[in-house]
Design a protein around this motif. Structure first.
Motif, short mmCIF file in Angstrom:
data_model
loop_
_atom_site.label_atom_id
_atom_site.label_comp_id
_atom_site.label_asym_id
_atom_site.label_seq_id
_atom_site.Cartn_x
_atom_site.Cartn_y
_atom_site.Cartn_z
N PHE A 1 0.83 -1.20 0.00
CA PHE A 1 0.00 0.00 0.00
C PHE A 1 0.87 1.25 0.00
CE2 PHE A 1 0.62 -1.17 4.44
CZ PHE A 1 1.14 0.01 4.96
N SER A 2 0.19 2.37 -0.29
CA SER A 2 0.83 3.68 -0.24
C SER A 2 -0.24 4.70 0.14
CB SER A 2 1.43 4.02 -1.60
OG SER A 2 1.86 5.36 -1.62
N ILE B 1 -6.09 4.92 7.97
CA ILE B 1 -4.71 4.42 7.94
C ILE B 1 -4.65 3.03 8.56
CG2 ILE B 1 -2.42 4.75 8.98
CD1 ILE B 1 -2.95 7.81 8.55
N ASP B 2 -5.32 2.84 9.67
CA ASP B 2 -5.35 1.54 10.33
C ASP B 2 -5.94 0.48 9.40
OD1 ASP B 2 -4.93 -0.13 12.66
OD2 ASP B 2 -7.11 -0.07 12.97
N GLY C 1 -4.86 -4.08 5.67
CA GLY C 1 -5.27 -4.68 4.41
C GLY C 1 -6.72 -5.12 4.41
N GLU C 2 -7.56 -4.39 5.14
CA GLU C 2 -8.97 -4.75 5.21
C GLU C 2 -9.63 -4.62 3.85
OE1 GLU C 2 -10.78 -2.43 8.32
OE2 GLU C 2 -9.57 -3.39 9.87
N GLU C 3 -10.69 -5.39 3.68
CA GLU C 3 -11.42 -5.40 2.41
C GLU C 3 -11.97 -4.01 2.11
OE1 GLU C 3 -15.17 -7.77 0.46
OE2 GLU C 3 -14.05 -8.71 2.08
N ASP C 4 -11.99 -3.65 0.84
CA ASP C 4 -12.50 -2.38 0.36
C ASP C 4 -11.70 -1.17 0.81
OD1 ASP C 4 -14.57 -3.64 -1.04
OD2 ASP C 4 -15.92 -3.55 0.68
N ILE D 1 -7.16 4.34 -5.12
CA ILE D 1 -7.31 3.22 -6.04
C ILE D 1 -7.36 1.95 -5.19
CG2 ILE D 1 -6.33 1.92 -7.96
CD1 ILE D 1 -4.83 4.47 -8.79
N SER D 2 -8.44 1.21 -5.32
CA SER D 2 -8.57 -0.03 -4.57
C SER D 2 -7.81 -1.16 -5.25
CB SER D 2 -10.05 -0.42 -4.43
OG SER D 2 -10.72 0.54 -3.64
N LYS D 3 -7.51 -2.18 -4.47
CA LYS D 3 -6.77 -3.33 -4.99
C LYS D 3 -7.48 -3.93 -6.18
CE LYS D 3 -4.95 -4.20 -0.47
NZ LYS D 3 -5.18 -4.83 0.80
#
Length: 167
Positions: free
Chosen positions: A36-37, A68-69, A74-77, A105-107
């Protein structure tokens, strides 16, 4: 004696009155990793003397930390890439305006998403200004008509004008 009292009264009103010197500091968070960034900068409004503005400062900081948390876990959405910032404007009509904008931008997404919001503070009393504080009902109706005409393609206007008054 009356002249001295009157002079002191004028000085007292001059010292207590007038516009507040609203300043806007920033609270920044930035981190990059393989997963992430993010680069988040939120406003922190100072010198308003208004409890609602102080609560807004806490809310902006709390929301940024919660996001940020979520990103770091890496939580969904949650976005894989996220930027948030703001710009401050000191208006000639004694309002400090803050325009906030974000982009993420989501994963796995090919396209990002953006959002913007504004915060307006009347320098006179440090109060947060809403739409209803600025526009009369007639002004609101006129603005809605102009937006509707533009959406329907029935308007040659590029710039909207509307009447407003301070309440």
């Amino acid at each position: 004696m009356k002249k001295i009292f009157f002079s002191m009264l004028v000085v007292l009103f001059a010292a207590c009155g007038g516009a507040k010197d609203i300043t806007v500091d920033k609270l920044s968070f930035e981190k990059k990793s393989d997963a992430f960034s993010y680069n988040i900068t939120v406003p922190q409004i100072k010198d308003s003397g208004n409890k609602n503005v102080e609560e807004l400062n806490e809310e902006l900081a709390s929301d940024a930390k919660a996001l940020i948390d979520s990103i770091e876990k890496g939580e969904e959405d949650t976005p894989e890439f996220y930027e948030e910032g703001f710009e401050t404007f000191k208006n000639s009509f004694e309002v400090t305006s803050i325009l906030m904008g974000s982009y993420g931008i989501s994963k796995g997404d090919a396209h990002g998403y953006g959002a913007s919001q504004s915060i307006n503070i009347r320098n006179k009393d440090g109060r947060i200004i809403t739409f209803d504080d600025v526009f009369t009902k007639e002004g609101e109706a006129y603005l809605n008509e102009q937006v509707k005409a533009a959406v329907q393609g029935n308007s040659d206007r590029v710039v909207f004008t509307c009447s407003f008054k301070w309440r």
